[in-house]
Design a protein around this motif. Structure first.
Motif, PDB file in Angstrom:
ATOM      1  N   ILE A  26       0.851  -1.188   0.000  1.00  0.00           N
ATOM      2  CA  ILE A  26       0.000   0.000   0.000  1.00  0.00           C
ATOM      3  C   ILE A  26       0.885   1.236   0.000  1.00  0.00           C
ATOM      4  O   ILE A  26       1.799   1.360   0.833  1.00  0.00           O
ATOM      5  N   ILE A  27       0.626   2.152  -0.921  1.00  0.00           N
ATOM      6  CA  ILE A  27       1.294   3.450  -0.917  1.00  0.00           C
ATOM      7  C   ILE A  27       0.348   4.447  -0.250  1.00  0.00           C
ATOM      8  O   ILE A  27      -0.703   4.791  -0.806  1.00  0.00           O
ATOM      9  N   MET A  54      -3.678  11.425  -9.755  1.00  0.00           N
ATOM     10  CA  MET A  54      -2.517  10.840  -9.076  1.00  0.00           C
ATOM     11  C   MET A  54      -1.733   9.911 -10.002  1.00  0.00           C
ATOM     12  O   MET A  54      -0.514   9.777  -9.889  1.00  0.00           O
ATOM     13  N   LYS A  55      -2.437   9.262 -10.928  1.00  0.00           N
ATOM     14  CA  LYS A  55      -1.770   8.329 -11.841  1.00  0.00           C
ATOM     15  C   LYS A  55      -0.700   9.029 -12.685  1.00  0.00           C
ATOM     16  O   LYS A  55       0.330   8.425 -13.001  1.00  0.00           O
ATOM     17  N   LEU A  56      -0.951  10.279 -13.029  1.00  0.00           N
ATOM     18  CA  LEU A  56      -0.025  11.008 -13.894  1.00  0.00           C
ATOM     19  C   LEU A  56       1.360  11.147 -13.283  1.00  0.00           C
ATOM     20  O   LEU A  56       2.357  11.237 -14.018  1.00  0.00           O
ATOM     21  N   PHE A  57       1.441  11.161 -11.981  1.00  0.00           N
ATOM     22  CA  PHE A  57       2.703  11.486 -11.318  1.00  0.00           C
ATOM     23  C   PHE A  57       3.190  10.417 -10.347  1.00  0.00           C
ATOM     24  O   PHE A  57       4.373  10.090 -10.323  1.00  0.00           O
ATOM     25  N   ASP A  58       2.270   9.866  -9.559  1.00  0.00           N
ATOM     26  CA  ASP A  58       2.680   9.006  -8.447  1.00  0.00           C
ATOM     27  C   ASP A  58       3.287   7.693  -8.914  1.00  0.00           C
ATOM     28  O   ASP A  58       4.259   7.204  -8.322  1.00  0.00           O
ATOM     29  N   PHE A  59       2.715   7.100  -9.957  1.00  0.00           N
ATOM     30  CA  PHE A  59       3.209   5.801 -10.406  1.00  0.00           C
ATOM     31  C   PHE A  59       4.695   5.878 -10.765  1.00  0.00           C
ATOM     32  O   PHE A  59       5.493   5.022 -10.381  1.00  0.00           O
ATOM     33  N   HIS A  60       5.060   6.905 -11.524  1.00  0.00           N
ATOM     34  CA  HIS A  60       6.448   7.031 -11.962  1.00  0.00           C
ATOM     35  C   HIS A  60       7.361   7.464 -10.820  1.00  0.00           C
ATOM     36  O   HIS A  60       8.405   6.842 -10.572  1.00  0.00           O
ATOM     37  N   HIS A  61       6.987   8.523 -10.138  1.00  0.00           N
ATOM     38  CA  HIS A  61       7.899   9.104  -9.146  1.00  0.00           C
ATOM     39  C   HIS A  61       8.086   8.224  -7.916  1.00  0.00           C
ATOM     40  O   HIS A  61       9.063   8.389  -7.181  1.00  0.00           O
ATOM     41  N   LEU A  62       7.166   7.299  -7.684  1.00  0.00           N
ATOM     42  CA  LEU A  62       7.300   6.392  -6.546  1.00  0.00           C
ATOM     43  C   LEU A  62       7.762   4.990  -6.962  1.00  0.00           C
ATOM     44  O   LEU A  62       7.832   4.082  -6.132  1.00  0.00           O
ATOM     45  N   VAL A 102       6.197  13.253  -1.205  1.00  0.00           N
ATOM     46  CA  VAL A 102       7.204  12.961  -2.227  1.00  0.00           C
ATOM     47  C   VAL A 102       6.895  13.694  -3.526  1.00  0.00           C
ATOM     48  O   VAL A 102       7.780  14.307  -4.145  1.00  0.00           O
ATOM     49  N   ILE A 103       5.640  13.663  -3.941  1.00  0.00           N
ATOM     50  CA  ILE A 103       5.267  14.247  -5.237  1.00  0.00           C
ATOM     51  C   ILE A 103       5.332  15.764  -5.201  1.00  0.00           C
ATOM     52  O   ILE A 103       5.690  16.402  -6.195  1.00  0.00           O
TER      53      ILE A 103
END
Length: 220
Positions: free
Chosen positions: A61-62, A97-105, A70-71
């Motif tokens: 779980i994130i 959130m999908k636009l940023f969180d998936f990659h940056h985390l 973080v973002i």
């Protein structure tokens, strides 16, 4: 077995059962049985829901509070991205959130992104082949839905649906193009949150030039 592949899923309280069904349908196939799945909490999950999701092996779980911190820092040089991700505007729902969180985390930058309402009724052989070849792809739609085409600056591909898409390396995630698309959409007064997110993805796929659409006859 895929090397370093991660599966990323944005999840909310009301979609937990769909998320469970998605995982069960995918993990029927050997290639995905031991792939780590990261559920990104949109802020609505309670303890019981989290425990249910963590009942699968190799699931994580994130937490939203952690992701937000973080973002916020990751987007400090991309003001339109930061504005969209953190705007407290009801119409900008949490798909942003999908636009940023998936990659940056991500731990590996090799990411298969799947919506919680997706079901795999047959072995996704085309998806398996493309992942093995590190070829980026996106899910087809039956029409040009969820993407704004009226902008004169942002280019979008046809029939893009981000219910499933694959980012094989960090080079295939182009934050400057997402920033460009968002800035352009804000400039022309677009307000629909779902469409903003998918338009930004579509523009990024277009500018990357390497993303292919999955077979429309096999994936619906």
């Amino acid at each position: 077995m895929f090397n370093d592949l991660e599966i990323r899923v944005l999840i909310c309280e009301k979609d937990v059962q769909m998320g469970l069904n998605m995982v069960k349908s995918l993990r029927k196939y050997d290639q995905f049985k031991n792939i780590p799945i990261y559920f990104h909490d949109d802020g609505s999950l309670d303890i019981e829901a989290k425990d249910i999701l963590l009942g699968f092996s190799d699931t994580y779980i994130i937490e939203k509070n952690y992701a937000d911190a973080v973002i916020l820092n990751a987007l400090k040089d991309h003001k339109s991205c930061q504005r969209y991700r953190f705007a407290n505007v009801r119409i900008y729902n949490n798909t942003k959130m999908k636009l940023f969180d998936f990659h940056h985390l991500s731990q590996t930058n090799n990411i298969l992104c799947i919506d919680s309402d997706v079901l795999f009724l047959n072995e996704p052989k085309n998806i398996i082949e493309l992942i093995n070849q590190s070829i980026p792809f996106y899910f087809p739609d039956i029409q040009n839905s969820y993407s704004f085409c009226k902008s004169t600056k942002a280019n979008v591909l046809e029939k893009v649906n981000v219910g499933i898409f694959y980012i094989p390396t960090k080079n295939h995630y182009i934050i400057n193009e997402i920033e460009f698309a968002l800035n352009d959409l804000f400039t022309i007064g677009v307000t629909n949150g779902d469409w903003i997110e998918q338009s930004a993805w579509s523009h990024m796929f277009f500018k990357d030039g390497g993303y292919i659409m999955l077979d429309e006859q096999k994936y619906r």
